[in-house]
Design a protein around this motif. Structure first.
Motif, short mmCIF file in Angstrom:
data_model
loop_
_atom_site.label_atom_id
_atom_site.label_comp_id
_atom_site.label_asym_id
_atom_site.label_seq_id
_atom_site.Cartn_x
_atom_site.Cartn_y
_atom_site.Cartn_z
N UNK A 280 0.83 -1.21 0.00
CA UNK A 280 0.00 0.00 0.00
C UNK A 280 0.86 1.25 0.00
N UNK A 281 1.86 1.30 0.85
CA UNK A 281 2.71 2.50 0.95
C UNK A 281 3.61 2.65 -0.27
N UNK A 282 3.97 1.53 -0.87
CA UNK A 282 4.74 1.60 -2.12
C UNK A 282 3.91 2.27 -3.21
N UNK A 283 2.66 1.84 -3.34
CA UNK A 283 1.80 2.41 -4.39
C UNK A 283 1.46 3.87 -4.13
N UNK A 284 1.19 4.23 -2.90
CA UNK A 284 0.91 5.62 -2.56
C UNK A 284 2.09 6.51 -2.93
N UNK A 285 3.29 6.08 -2.57
CA UNK A 285 4.50 6.85 -2.87
C UNK A 285 4.72 6.97 -4.37
N UNK A 286 4.45 5.89 -5.09
CA UNK A 286 4.67 5.89 -6.54
C UNK A 286 3.72 6.85 -7.26
N UNK A 287 2.44 6.82 -6.90
CA UNK A 287 1.48 7.70 -7.58
C UNK A 287 1.79 9.16 -7.28
N UNK A 288 2.09 9.47 -6.01
CA UNK A 288 2.41 10.85 -5.64
C UNK A 288 3.66 11.34 -6.39
N UNK A 289 4.65 10.47 -6.53
CA UNK A 289 5.88 10.83 -7.24
C UNK A 289 5.62 11.06 -8.73
N UNK A 290 4.76 10.24 -9.32
CA UNK A 290 4.42 10.40 -10.73
C UNK A 290 3.73 11.74 -10.97
N UNK A 320 14.46 13.36 -21.81
CA UNK A 320 15.11 12.33 -20.99
C UNK A 320 14.46 12.16 -19.61
N UNK A 321 13.88 13.23 -19.10
CA UNK A 321 13.36 13.19 -17.73
C UNK A 321 11.91 12.72 -17.66
N UNK A 322 11.05 13.18 -18.59
CA UNK A 322 9.63 12.80 -18.50
C UNK A 322 9.41 11.28 -18.57
N UNK A 323 10.14 10.54 -19.43
CA UNK A 323 9.93 9.08 -19.47
C UNK A 323 10.24 8.36 -18.16
N UNK A 324 10.92 9.05 -17.22
CA UNK A 324 11.20 8.43 -15.93
C UNK A 324 9.93 8.18 -15.12
N UNK A 325 8.81 8.71 -15.60
CA UNK A 325 7.53 8.48 -14.94
C UNK A 325 7.22 6.98 -14.90
N UNK A 326 7.79 6.22 -15.85
CA UNK A 326 7.59 4.77 -15.85
C UNK A 326 8.08 4.10 -14.58
N UNK A 327 9.12 4.64 -13.98
CA UNK A 327 9.67 4.08 -12.74
C UNK A 327 8.63 4.09 -11.62
N UNK A 328 7.81 5.16 -11.58
CA UNK A 328 6.82 5.31 -10.52
C UNK A 328 5.50 4.61 -10.84
N UNK A 329 5.17 4.53 -12.12
CA UNK A 329 3.94 3.83 -12.49
C UNK A 329 4.12 2.31 -12.44
N UNK A 330 5.37 1.87 -12.54
CA UNK A 330 5.68 0.45 -12.75
C UNK A 330 4.99 -0.54 -11.80
N UNK A 331 5.08 -0.36 -10.47
CA UNK A 331 4.58 -1.42 -9.59
C UNK A 331 3.05 -1.49 -9.48
N UNK A 332 2.35 -0.49 -9.98
CA UNK A 332 0.92 -0.36 -9.68
C UNK A 332 0.11 -1.51 -10.25
N UNK A 333 0.24 -1.76 -11.54
CA UNK A 333 -0.61 -2.75 -12.20
C UNK A 333 -0.38 -4.18 -11.69
N UNK A 334 0.86 -4.69 -11.70
CA UNK A 334 1.05 -6.07 -11.23
C UNK A 334 0.72 -6.24 -9.75
N UNK A 335 0.98 -5.21 -8.96
CA UNK A 335 0.69 -5.32 -7.52
C UNK A 335 -0.80 -5.36 -7.27
N UNK A 336 -1.56 -4.47 -7.91
CA UNK A 336 -3.01 -4.50 -7.76
C UNK A 336 -3.58 -5.85 -8.22
N UNK A 337 -3.10 -6.33 -9.36
CA UNK A 337 -3.59 -7.61 -9.89
C UNK A 337 -3.30 -8.75 -8.93
#
Length: 415
Positions: A280-290, A320-337
């Motif tokens: 839960x805290x991983x996903x919260x941090x990731x979305x806020x960072x994105x 170069x910087x905007x595509x780094x958003x993938x790092x923060x979006x990454x865990x959301x889908x597999x973790x929710x599933x």
């Protein structure tokens, strides 16, 4: 490694479809530039892909356990092998639509089978979550290599008389054929599922019945929003790079690989992180960072003059910087599933996977078409700013989702 051969086969299957599915953004750019199709019209390619996934999943998810996971995966691989060959030989906007529709139907077969197979080869929820993140990480590696594969052929075609970017499909046909052969010679014990195999109509009704559960409803909303964001950004990033950041065609595609690379890294790393930190805290941090990244980086994307970018060294910082958003979006889908699948018995996971695939596809189509509409009628920067809205909603719904998951009991399905 236990079940290593079937795990390798699942990885390769997902790798093939990662390239095919996520090539839609690259193909949209090629369609716009080669066939003079406007962005709104080109965006329907996402619909051909995602709606075919949703419709096929709705119709066949309940039948797949009876037909067999292995047979379903073999059928999907066979379909895309043939479609890739025909695409290379014919080309054209119409065949492009047919290709993505075929890829969509085939992926429905693959994803329901793959996700359900994970339940057969893992022993507990932690192993399930870890393998899901690895699987989705391999998927993103496929996406990453796909951008370079297509970008390389686009660049080759631009400098070689008689060459065409469609030659990429010879390579894709060969990879999918190799995946088919590997799976043919890989054993998969499906007896645990087939022993509980029931009437297809009953299985279908059970799948639909899952939607009435509050846990599943909020999960579906979260998955829909995530894929809306990911596809809205990922599909249109090559066009954003080309039209807003003024990058050359091939480079626009190749720079997008940073998005895929950071997503792959994020998914592979998150499996290890979540062994120590609650999901839960991983996903919260990731979305806020994105969300923070969108706010900080997009202002840097405006006012770039056409023709000012000649190569990697002259590309703007935002590329170069905007595509780094993938790092923060990454865990959301597999973790929710994983959090929802691991709460269900193995015999019921194919139905849940069907719902995951359906609403993922609908989210992807909606995100891509809406973002394309904004590109066409406003501008690319505004289109990407608007992803803040679904990000904010997803952040909020995680709180009730966590509580519902904690209290969920499978017996409630029969209440």
């Amino acid at each position: 490694m236990k079940h290593w051969k079937i795990k390798l086969s699942l990885f390769l299957n997902y790798f093939v479809f990662a390239i095919l599915l996520n090539s839609v953004g690259t193909v949209i750019l090629q369609v716009i530039n080669e066939y003079q199709i406007d962005p709104s019209s080109a965006s329907v390619l996402e619909g051909y892909k995602d709606l075919s996934i949703a419709i096929a999943s709705f119709l066949i998810a309940s039948y797949i356990p009876k037909f067999g996971y292995k047979k379903s995966m073999l059928a999907g691989l066979a379909f895309v092998t043939v479609a890739a060959i025909v695409m290379r030989l014919t080309g054209g906007f119409l065949m492009t639509k047919i290709l993505f529709a075929t890829v969509g139907v085939s992926f429905a077969l693959i994803k329901v089978s793959v996700y359900s197979t994970v339940g057969l080869i893992t022993d507990d929820s932690n192993e399930h979550s870890s393998f899901m993140n690895m699987l989705e990480g391999i998927f993103m590696i496929g996406v990453l290599l796909g951008y370079w594969l297509f970008g390389g052929f686009i660049d080759w075609a631009n400098h070689t008389p008689g060459a065409t970017w469609l030659d990429t499909y010879w390579v894709l046909a060969a990879i999918s054929a190799a995946a088919f052969v590997l799976l043919v010679f890989t054993e998969l014990d499906e007896s645990e599922v087939q022993a509980d195999n029931q009437d297809i109509k009953k299985s279908f009704l059970e799948m639909i019945g899952l939607v009435r559960l509050p846990l599943v409803l909020i999960f579906i909303a979260g998955v829909f929003l995530y894929v809306y964001i990911e596809q809205g950004i990922g599909t249109w990033m090559p066009t954003f790079n080309n039209k807003i950041l003024q990058l050359p065609d091939a480079m626009s595609v190749q720079v997008t690989s940073i998005f895929a690379a950071t997503t792959a890294i994020g998914r592979l790393a998150s499996g290890a992180v979540m062994k120590k930190v609650n999901w839960f805290w991983v996903l919260i941090s990731c979305i806020a960072s994105a969300m923070l990244l969108v706010v900080l980086v997009l202002p840097l994307a405006g006012g770039i003059e056409e023709g000012s970018v000649q190569g990697w060294l002259s590309a703007p910082f935002a590329a170069y910087i905007f595509p780094l958003i993938g790092l923060f979006l990454a865990p959301i889908y597999p973790t929710l599933s994983s959090t929802v699948l691991s709460k269900l018995p193995k015999t019921k996971q194919s139905g849940m996977t069907g719902l995951i695939v359906i609403f993922s596809a609908l989210g992807g189509t909606t995100g891509s078409i809406f973002t394309g509409f904004m590109f066409d009628h406003l501008d690319g920067i505004t289109a990407f700013y608007l992803t803040l809205i679904p990000m904010g909603i997803m952040l909020l719904i995680l709180f009730p989702y966590r509580k519902l998951r904690k209290d969920f009991k499978f017996e409630s399905l029969t209440d």
